[in-house]
Design an enzyme around this catalytic site. Structure first.
Site, PDB file in Angstrom:
ATOM      1  N   LYS A 112      15.876  74.754 -63.540  1.00  0.00           N
ATOM      2  CA  LYS A 112      16.230  74.664 -64.773  1.00  0.00           C
ATOM      3  C   LYS A 112      15.878  75.427 -66.154  1.00  0.00           C
ATOM      4  O   LYS A 112      16.504  74.743 -67.289  1.00  0.00           O
ATOM      5  CB  LYS A 112      16.240  72.965 -65.420  1.00  0.00           C
ATOM      6  CG  LYS A 112      17.133  71.988 -64.052  1.00  0.00           C
ATOM      7  CD  LYS A 112      16.929  70.118 -64.504  1.00  0.00           C
ATOM      8  CE  LYS A 112      17.563  70.484 -63.042  1.00  0.00           C
ATOM      9  NZ  LYS A 112      17.719  68.500 -63.111  1.00  0.00           N
ATOM     10  N   LYS A 195      27.320  74.615 -56.333  1.00  0.00           N
ATOM     11  CA  LYS A 195      27.496  73.015 -55.998  1.00  0.00           C
ATOM     12  C   LYS A 195      27.944  72.535 -57.561  1.00  0.00           C
ATOM     13  O   LYS A 195      27.785  73.436 -58.317  1.00  0.00           O
ATOM     14  CB  LYS A 195      26.014  72.086 -55.878  1.00  0.00           C
ATOM     15  CG  LYS A 195      24.927  72.889 -56.859  1.00  0.00           C
ATOM     16  CD  LYS A 195      24.094  70.940 -57.155  1.00  0.00           C
ATOM     17  CE  LYS A 195      23.019  71.302 -57.887  1.00  0.00           C
ATOM     18  NZ  LYS A 195      21.374  70.480 -58.056  1.00  0.00           N
ATOM     19  N   LYS A 198      26.862  69.381 -63.509  1.00  0.00           N
ATOM     20  CA  LYS A 198      27.170  69.050 -64.704  1.00  0.00           C
ATOM     21  C   LYS A 198      26.615  70.076 -65.481  1.00  0.00           C
ATOM     22  O   LYS A 198      27.540  70.265 -66.573  1.00  0.00           O
ATOM     23  CB  LYS A 198      26.360  67.590 -65.711  1.00  0.00           C
ATOM     24  CG  LYS A 198      25.759  67.086 -64.847  1.00  0.00           C
ATOM     25  CD  LYS A 198      25.443  65.811 -64.706  1.00  0.00           C
ATOM     26  CE  LYS A 198      24.537  65.016 -64.234  1.00  0.00           C
ATOM     27  NZ  LYS A 198      24.103  63.991 -63.660  1.00  0.00           N
TER      28      LYS A 198
HETATM   29  P1  TYM Z   1      21.793  63.739 -60.797  1.00  0.00           P
HETATM   30  O1  TYM Z   1      22.221  62.606 -61.706  1.00  0.00           O
HETATM   31  O2  TYM Z   1      21.734  65.055 -60.627  1.00  0.00           O
HETATM   32  O3  TYM Z   1      22.461  63.101 -59.521  1.00  0.00           O
HETATM   33  C1  TYM Z   1      23.000  61.563 -58.616  1.00  0.00           C
HETATM   34  C2  TYM Z   1      23.279  61.848 -57.418  1.00  0.00           C
HETATM   35  O4  TYM Z   1      24.300  63.436 -57.188  1.00  0.00           O
HETATM   36  C3  TYM Z   1      24.357  64.423 -55.896  1.00  0.00           C
HETATM   37  N1  TYM Z   1      24.858  65.144 -56.049  1.00  0.00           N
HETATM   38  C4  TYM Z   1      25.462  65.820 -55.766  1.00  0.00           C
HETATM   39  N2  TYM Z   1      26.026  65.527 -54.290  1.00  0.00           N
HETATM   40  C5  TYM Z   1      26.359  66.749 -53.077  1.00  0.00           C
HETATM   41  N3  TYM Z   1      27.269  67.386 -54.058  1.00  0.00           N
HETATM   42  C6  TYM Z   1      26.981  67.543 -55.423  1.00  0.00           C
HETATM   43  N4  TYM Z   1      27.001  68.753 -55.910  1.00  0.00           N
HETATM   44  C7  TYM Z   1      26.094  67.123 -56.403  1.00  0.00           C
HETATM   45  N5  TYM Z   1      25.637  66.900 -57.872  1.00  0.00           N
HETATM   46  C8  TYM Z   1      25.058  65.794 -58.003  1.00  0.00           C
HETATM   47  C9  TYM Z   1      23.006  63.985 -56.507  1.00  0.00           C
HETATM   48  O5  TYM Z   1      22.434  65.193 -55.245  1.00  0.00           O
HETATM   49  C10 TYM Z   1      22.298  62.751 -56.470  1.00  0.00           C
HETATM   50  O6  TYM Z   1      21.940  61.566 -55.133  1.00  0.00           O
HETATM   51  N6  TYM Z   1      17.014  63.209 -60.039  1.00  0.00           N
HETATM   52  C11 TYM Z   1      18.105  62.480 -59.698  1.00  0.00           C
HETATM   53  C12 TYM Z   1      18.142  61.381 -60.118  1.00  0.00           C
HETATM   54  C13 TYM Z   1      16.817  60.614 -59.718  1.00  0.00           C
HETATM   55  C14 TYM Z   1      16.189  60.275 -58.394  1.00  0.00           C
HETATM   56  C15 TYM Z   1      15.747  59.200 -58.390  1.00  0.00           C
HETATM   57  C16 TYM Z   1      17.230  59.282 -56.646  1.00  0.00           C
HETATM   58  C17 TYM Z   1      16.183  60.243 -60.619  1.00  0.00           C
HETATM   59  N7  TYM Z   1      15.179  59.054 -59.715  1.00  0.00           N
HETATM   60  C18 TYM Z   1      15.378  58.236 -57.098  1.00  0.00           C
HETATM   61  C19 TYM Z   1      16.900  58.974 -56.052  1.00  0.00           C
HETATM   62  C20 TYM Z   1      15.938  57.896 -56.733  1.00  0.00           C
HETATM   63  C21 TYM Z   1      18.887  63.476 -60.461  1.00  0.00           C
HETATM   64  O7  TYM Z   1      19.337  63.983 -61.132  1.00  0.00           O
HETATM   65  O8  TYM Z   1      20.914  62.957 -59.777  1.00  0.00           O
END
Ligand code: TYM
Length: 332
Positions: A112, A195, A198
């Site tokens: 990032k 993957k 966004k």
């Molecule tokens: P975020 O908001 O980027 O994404 C939310 C969830 O979607 C999953 N994900 C995917 N899974 C499969 N294929 C993809 N292409 C794909 N893109 C996104 C992510 O793995 C995620 O599970 N850091 C986290 C948010 C967070 C969090 C936490 C998660 C903050 N605190 C505590 C679990 C526990 C994030 O940025 O997810």
């Protein structure tokens, strides 16, 4: 009942299929026989610059989408991260337990911050995984349902739990990542070796849950495939077709093998056309329900207030233990 916890960032107007198939669909399934905590990670969102008005809107949109997907506020605590101040408070303690080099090894920071260079990235982006560890450990969950891209953050979380437990006293449970092999990494439709994300290069590679269904259908129909013209699942050599089969199988419950048989001797166009219809059938009611929920902001606010109250009860108790164990004098 075992606890589950997970979070999602409110950094776009709509969740995409990666979020849904990789993570939030499992939230819906797990809420039945677990004690669930699901939150919208607005503290994480501001690790990169956000427009305040847009962030507020997206946070409510995220809540509406979670409910429209099937997260039931009567079973699950749905809350906004910033409504539970213990997340930031515990993160400070973990900041002081994390080595600088250890934080530097987190690959998402490298990815990032790659664009503007490390110097342009915020310190918040650097410590992002440490806040995530706090999010998780506060609730002492058994499972954390996420996509494959979060695996490294879960490992750091377990390391920090173990470190705290051995330095002070056993306080935290070591949570297990809950990552599905089939859908843990949904690929970009235009660039199927990456993957779906966004921050992807082109919007045509992402299926947004709230897109006009016609637009999503078109994106499926123009997905990148290969020149072999055989419907076969092989992520190594046929990432595009394999990704379409993964999505197809996840939405219909038909096995990938059954789909290969069904499309034997047929063209990619057939597969895409059918999948486009399935996607339209899936997103249309989801979108209608989300928009309906967004019309009743007082209901959403009430769900989030209830969720935060449930979450805070647990979070306060954990933080109290932590503060006592690190040697802070109890507040008067
Ligand atoms: P975020 O908001 O980027 O994404 C939310 C969830 O979607 C999953 N994900 C995917 N899974 C499969 N294929 C993809 N292409 C794909 N893109 C996104 C992510 O793995 C995620 O599970 N850091 C986290 C948010 C967070 C969090 C936490 C998660 C903050 N605190 C505590 C679990 C526990 C994030 O940025 O997810």
């Amino acid at each position: 009942r075992p606890r589950v916890l997970s979070g999602i960032q409110p950094t776009s107007d709509s969740f995409h299929f990666g979020n849904y198939l990789g993570a939030t669909r499992q939230w819906v399934d797990l809420q039945r026989d677990h004690q669930p905590f699901f939150f919208i990670a607005d503290l994480h969102a501001i690790t990169v610059e956000q427009d305040p008005k847009v962030l507020r809107e997206r946070t409510l949109r995220a809540a509406a989408q979670l409910i429209a997907m099937g997260i039931d506020p009567a079973r699950s605590a749905i809350f906004v991260q910033s409504h539970v101040p213990e997340h930031a408070q515990l993160a400070w303690v973990f900041n002081c337990l994390t080595g600088f080099g250890e934080a530097r090894r987190m690959t998402q920071f490298k990815d990032k911050s790659a664009k503007g260079g490390e110097g342009a990235a915020s310190v918040g982006l650097f410590t992002y995984p440490i806040l995530q560890a706090a999010d998780i450990l506060l609730y002492r969950p058994h499972y954390v349902p996420v996509g494959e891209d979060q695996r490294q953050h879960l490992e750091l979380t377990r390391d920090l739990a173990q470190r705290f437990n051995s330095r002070y006293k056993k306080t935290f449970r070591l949570p297990e990542p809950y990552i599905l092999k089939a859908t843990g990494k949904i690929a970009d439709l235009q660039d199927p070796t990456s993957k779906m994300s966004k921050s992807a290069s082109s919007p045509s590679g992402i299926i947004e849950m709230l897109d006009d269904p016609k637009v999503s259908a078109k994106k499926i129909r123009s997905a990148v495939t290969d020149s072999e013209a055989v419907v076969r699942f092989d992520p190594e050599t046929k990432p595009g077709v394999s990704n379409l089969l993964t999505i197809y199988s996840a939405l219909t419950g038909e096995s990938v093998q059954a789909l290969e048989e069904q499309y034997a001797g047929r063209m990619y166009g057939d597969l895409k056309k059918d999948l486009a219809e399935i996607v339209v059938g899936f997103v249309t009611p989801f979108r209608d329900r989300t928009l309906e929920l967004l019309d009743d902001q007082s209901y959403l606010t009430q769900v989030l207030a209830q969720g935060a109250a449930t979450a805070r009860e647990v979070a306060e108790a954990t933080l109290r233990d932590v503060y006592q164990r690190v040697g802070f004098v109890a507040p008067p």
